[in-house]
Design a protein around this motif. Structure first.
Motif, PDB file in Angstrom:
ATOM      1  N   ASN A 168       4.564 -10.603  -5.744  1.00 45.96           N
ATOM      2  CA  ASN A 168       5.943 -10.392  -6.118  1.00 45.96           C
ATOM      3  C   ASN A 168       6.016  -9.520  -7.680  1.00 45.96           C
ATOM      4  OD1 ASN A 168       7.071 -11.959  -4.227  1.00 45.96           O
ATOM      5  ND2 ASN A 168       6.736 -13.914  -5.134  1.00 45.96           N
ATOM      6  N   THR A 169       5.026  -9.782  -8.303  1.00 45.13           N
ATOM      7  CA  THR A 169       4.796  -9.002  -9.564  1.00 45.13           C
ATOM      8  C   THR A 169       5.091  -7.633  -9.396  1.00 45.13           C
ATOM      9  OG1 THR A 169       3.739 -10.942 -10.877  1.00 45.13           O
ATOM     10  CG2 THR A 169       3.735  -8.607 -11.927  1.00 45.13           C
ATOM     11  N   ALA A 170       3.852  -6.986  -8.410  1.00 44.96           N
ATOM     12  CA  ALA A 170       3.709  -5.781  -7.908  1.00 44.96           C
ATOM     13  C   ALA A 170       4.992  -5.192  -7.401  1.00 44.96           C
ATOM     14  CB  ALA A 170       2.613  -5.760  -6.909  1.00 44.96           C
ATOM     15  N   GLU A 173       7.245  -4.439 -10.476  1.00 54.02           N
ATOM     16  CA  GLU A 173       6.541  -3.233 -11.003  1.00 54.02           C
ATOM     17  C   GLU A 173       6.846  -1.823 -10.281  1.00 54.02           C
ATOM     18  OE1 GLU A 173       2.704  -3.657 -11.562  1.00 54.02           O
ATOM     19  OE2 GLU A 173       2.918  -5.214 -13.227  1.00 54.02           O
ATOM     20  N   HIS A 174       6.866  -2.186  -8.899  1.00 54.48           N
ATOM     21  CA  HIS A 174       7.469  -1.167  -8.076  1.00 54.48           C
ATOM     22  C   HIS A 174       8.729  -0.461  -8.139  1.00 54.48           C
ATOM     23  CE1 HIS A 174       3.732  -0.755  -6.057  1.00 54.48           C
ATOM     24  NE2 HIS A 174       3.734  -1.763  -5.014  1.00 54.48           N
ATOM     25  N   ARG A 175       9.467  -1.601  -8.190  1.00 53.84           N
ATOM     26  CA  ARG A 175      11.040  -1.335  -8.365  1.00 53.84           C
ATOM     27  C   ARG A 175      11.391  -0.527  -9.831  1.00 53.84           C
ATOM     28  NH1 ARG A 175      15.677  -3.396 -10.409  1.00 53.84           N
ATOM     29  NH2 ARG A 175      17.693  -3.308  -8.896  1.00 53.84           N
ATOM     30  N   ALA A 176      10.792  -1.002 -10.703  1.00 59.85           N
ATOM     31  CA  ALA A 176      11.084  -0.500 -11.881  1.00 59.85           C
ATOM     32  C   ALA A 176      10.517   0.999 -11.902  1.00 59.85           C
ATOM     33  CB  ALA A 176      10.227  -1.155 -13.263  1.00 59.85           C
ATOM     34  N   LYS A 177       9.468   1.340 -11.349  1.00 55.93           N
ATOM     35  CA  LYS A 177       8.892   2.929 -11.221  1.00 55.93           C
ATOM     36  C   LYS A 177       9.776   3.698 -10.377  1.00 55.93           C
ATOM     37  CE  LYS A 177       3.968   1.457 -12.360  1.00 55.93           C
ATOM     38  NZ  LYS A 177       2.982   1.427 -11.795  1.00 55.93           N
ATOM     39  N   LEU A 178      10.367   2.974  -9.228  1.00 59.38           N
ATOM     40  CA  LEU A 178      10.942   3.698  -8.223  1.00 59.38           C
ATOM     41  C   LEU A 178      12.282   3.877  -9.069  1.00 59.38           C
ATOM     42  CD1 LEU A 178      10.294   1.644  -5.128  1.00 59.38           C
ATOM     43  CD2 LEU A 178       9.752   4.135  -5.653  1.00 59.38           C
ATOM     44  N   LEU A 179      12.877   2.904 -10.013  1.00 62.67           N
ATOM     45  CA  LEU A 179      14.283   3.159 -10.476  1.00 62.67           C
ATOM     46  C   LEU A 179      14.020   4.445 -11.372  1.00 62.67           C
ATOM     47  CD1 LEU A 179      15.372  -0.240 -11.326  1.00 62.67           C
ATOM     48  CD2 LEU A 179      16.550   1.356  -9.803  1.00 62.67           C
ATOM     49  N   ILE A 226      -6.908  -2.576  -7.320  1.00 58.25           N
ATOM     50  CA  ILE A 226      -5.485  -3.388  -7.640  1.00 58.25           C
ATOM     51  C   ILE A 226      -5.496  -4.650  -7.001  1.00 58.25           C
ATOM     52  CG2 ILE A 226      -3.196  -3.272  -7.990  1.00 58.25           C
ATOM     53  CD1 ILE A 226      -3.307  -0.525  -8.781  1.00 58.25           C
ATOM     54  N   MET A 227      -5.522  -4.283  -5.638  1.00 64.28           N
ATOM     55  CA  MET A 227      -4.882  -5.273  -4.499  1.00 64.28           C
ATOM     56  C   MET A 227      -6.091  -6.302  -4.229  1.00 64.28           C
ATOM     57  SD  MET A 227      -2.442  -3.224  -1.772  1.00 64.28           S
ATOM     58  CE  MET A 227      -1.850  -4.929  -1.172  1.00 64.28           C
ATOM     59  N   THR A 228      -7.503  -5.888  -4.569  1.00 61.54           N
ATOM     60  CA  THR A 228      -8.502  -7.036  -4.397  1.00 61.54           C
ATOM     61  C   THR A 228      -8.510  -7.774  -5.612  1.00 61.54           C
ATOM     62  OG1 THR A 228      -9.954  -5.367  -4.835  1.00 61.54           O
ATOM     63  CG2 THR A 228      -9.563  -5.669  -2.475  1.00 61.54           C
ATOM     64  N   SER A 229      -7.937  -7.339  -6.658  1.00 60.44           N
ATOM     65  CA  SER A 229      -8.307  -8.120  -7.872  1.00 60.44           C
ATOM     66  C   SER A 229      -7.817  -9.587  -7.913  1.00 60.44           C
ATOM     67  CB  SER A 229      -7.534  -7.403  -9.043  1.00 60.44           C
ATOM     68  OG  SER A 229      -7.443  -8.232 -10.243  1.00 60.44           O
ATOM     69  N   PRO A 230      -8.455 -10.459  -8.166  1.00 57.75           N
ATOM     70  CA  PRO A 230      -7.974 -11.865  -8.108  1.00 57.75           C
ATOM     71  C   PRO A 230      -6.501 -12.201  -8.985  1.00 57.75           C
ATOM     72  CG  PRO A 230     -10.333 -11.745  -9.038  1.00 57.75           C
ATOM     73  CD  PRO A 230      -9.901 -10.465  -8.819  1.00 57.75           C
ATOM     74  N   ILE A 276       0.922  -1.144   0.052  1.00 54.30           N
ATOM     75  CA  ILE A 276       0.002   0.014  -0.145  1.00 54.30           C
ATOM     76  C   ILE A 276       0.904   1.124   0.075  1.00 54.30           C
ATOM     77  CG2 ILE A 276      -1.603   1.352   1.199  1.00 54.30           C
ATOM     78  CD1 ILE A 276      -2.715  -1.466   2.384  1.00 54.30           C
ATOM     79  N   LEU A 277       1.995   1.308   1.033  1.00 58.35           N
ATOM     80  CA  LEU A 277       2.580   2.677   1.056  1.00 58.35           C
ATOM     81  C   LEU A 277       3.384   2.727  -0.360  1.00 58.35           C
ATOM     82  CD1 LEU A 277       3.875   2.259   4.652  1.00 58.35           C
ATOM     83  CD2 LEU A 277       2.050   3.524   3.605  1.00 58.35           C
ATOM     84  N   PHE A 278       4.277   1.466  -0.997  1.00 60.23           N
ATOM     85  CA  PHE A 278       4.818   1.610  -2.302  1.00 60.23           C
ATOM     86  C   PHE A 278       3.924   2.205  -3.256  1.00 60.23           C
ATOM     87  CE2 PHE A 278       7.675  -2.076  -1.457  1.00 60.23           C
ATOM     88  CZ  PHE A 278       8.599  -1.344  -1.224  1.00 60.23           C
ATOM     89  N   PHE A 279       2.412   2.034  -3.361  1.00 61.75           N
ATOM     90  CA  PHE A 279       1.745   2.692  -4.314  1.00 61.75           C
ATOM     91  C   PHE A 279       1.125   3.857  -4.007  1.00 61.75           C
ATOM     92  CE2 PHE A 279      -0.226  -1.802  -5.175  1.00 61.75           C
ATOM     93  CZ  PHE A 279      -0.016  -1.878  -6.539  1.00 61.75           C
ATOM     94  N   ARG A 280       1.179   4.320  -2.601  1.00 58.87           N
ATOM     95  CA  ARG A 280       0.970   5.596  -2.453  1.00 58.87           C
ATOM     96  C   ARG A 280       2.231   6.515  -2.542  1.00 58.87           C
ATOM     97  NH1 ARG A 280      -3.069   7.984  -1.909  1.00 58.87           N
ATOM     98  NH2 ARG A 280      -2.855   9.444  -0.044  1.00 58.87           N
ATOM     99  N   GLU A 281       3.348   5.983  -2.443  1.00 55.48           N
ATOM    100  CA  GLU A 281       4.641   6.835  -2.786  1.00 55.48           C
ATOM    101  C   GLU A 281       4.632   7.274  -4.299  1.00 55.48           C
ATOM    102  OE1 GLU A 281       8.482   8.720  -2.469  1.00 55.48           O
ATOM    103  OE2 GLU A 281       7.026   7.897  -1.059  1.00 55.48           O
TER     104      GLU A 281
END
Length: 251
Positions: free
Chosen positions: A77-79, A82-88, A68-72, A52-57
Motif C-alpha cells: 500500500n505504501t508503494a 508512492e507510485h501515485r505521487a510519482k505518476l502525478l 525493493i520488493m524482497t525487502s522485509p 513490478i510494472l509500476f516500477f518499470r514505468e
C-alpha cells in the motif's frame, strides 16, 4: 481467479517471455505449476506483477525492483501511494509539455504571442525531472536539497541561447578529455585544460563553485557506475582519468 502465463501476459500487456524471465530471476514466481507443467498465477502474483510494472514505468531497473520488493520493510500500500505521487508528478510534466506544444501551435497560427523562453520552459523542466529521477537521491544526499533546488532554478532561468552555449561547452569538455587521454597523464597541460573547461561547465549550473565540491563530484564519477558509463562511453577509463585530473586541479 487463476491465470496461465499466456492469459496473464495478455491481460497485463506483456509477453510470456517476460513473465518466464521474471520467474527465472525470482522476481515473480507462479503460485504453482499444474500437472501439464504450465505456470499458474493467482491474485497475489497479479498484485505483485502490478507493482513490478509500476516500477518499470518509472524507469526502475529489475535488480532494484527485486531488492525493493524482497525487502522485509516493503509494504504494498505504501508503494502504491508512492507510485501515485510519482505518476502525478510525471503527469504534471507531460501536461506542461502538452501545454507548451499547444501554445506553440497557437503561436504558429497567429493566435497568441509566445516568447522563445516560454517555448523552451517545458523542455528545461523535462531535463530537470529526468535528472532528478536518475540521480536525485545521490546528489541531494551529497549536496543537500537547498543546493540542488538552487541549481535547478538556475537552469530554469537559462535562455535558449544560454543553454545552447552550455551544451557547446560540454561538447568542448569531452573533446578536450579525448585529447588529454592520449597523453595518459592527468597532470599534463591538456588534462588540466579539460578540467578547467569542466569547472566552467559546472559553474553554469552551480550557484557557487568550490574545489571540495568539484573533487567530491569527481569521485562520484568513479563510484557510481551510471556516471562512469556516461564518461566511458567512447573511451573506457575516461571517468577515472577525469577524476585523477580533477583531484590534481583541486589539490
Amino acid at each position: 481467479m487463476e491465470y496461465t502465463v499466456h492469459k496473464l501476459g495478455h491481460m497485463a500487456g506483456i509477453s510470456t517471455r517476460t513473465l518466464r524471465y521474471y520467474d527465472q530471476i525470482d522476481l515473480l514466481k507462479p503460485a504453482r505449476t499444474n500437472s501439464s507443467g504450465y505456470r499458474i498465477y493467482g491474485q497475489p502474483e497479479v498484485d505483485r506483477l502490478q507493482q513490478i510494472l509500476f516500477f518499470r514505468e518509472l524507469g526502475v531497473s529489475l535488480d532494484i525492483i527485486k531488492e525493493i520488493m524482497t525487502s522485509p520493510s516493503f509494504d504494498g500500500n505504501t508503494a502504491l501511494r508512492e507510485h501515485r505521487a510519482k505518476l502525478l508528478k510525471k503527469r504534471a510534466q507531460l501536461d506542461q509539455l502538452i501545454a507548451n506544444v499547444d501554445s506553440t501551435l497557437a503561436h504558429s497560427k497567429g493566435g497568441i504571442t509566445m516568447t522563445n523562453e516560454e517555448k523552451f520552459d517545458g523542455f528545461k523542466q523535462t531535463l530537470i525531472d529526468d535528472n532528478e529521477k536518475n540521480y536525485g537521491n545521490e546528489i541531494r544526499a551529497k549536496y543537500g536539497d537547498e543546493s540542488i533546488n538552487l541549481t535547478n532554478q538556475k537552469m530554469m532561468n537559462m535562455t535558449e541561447t544560454q543553454y545552447a552555449d552550455v551544451e557547446q561547452l560540454e561538447a568542448c569538455v569531452h573533446e578536450a578529455l579525448a585529447k588529454a587521454m592520449i597523453t595518459g597523464d592527468p597532470a599534463s597541460e591538456p588534462a588540466q585544460h579539460a578540467v578547467d573547461l569542466h569547472r566552467q561547465w559546472l559553474s553554469c549550473y552551480w550557484t557557487t563553485y568550490s574545489k571540495e565540491a568539484h573533487a567530491g563530484l569527481a569521485q562520484m564519477y568513479v563510484d557510481d557506475e551510471r556516471f562512469t558509463a556516461y564518461y566511458d562511453v567512447k573511451q573506457p577509463g575516461t571517468a577515472a582519468f577525469l577524476r585523477d585530473a580533477i583531484l590534481i586541479y583541486t589539490a
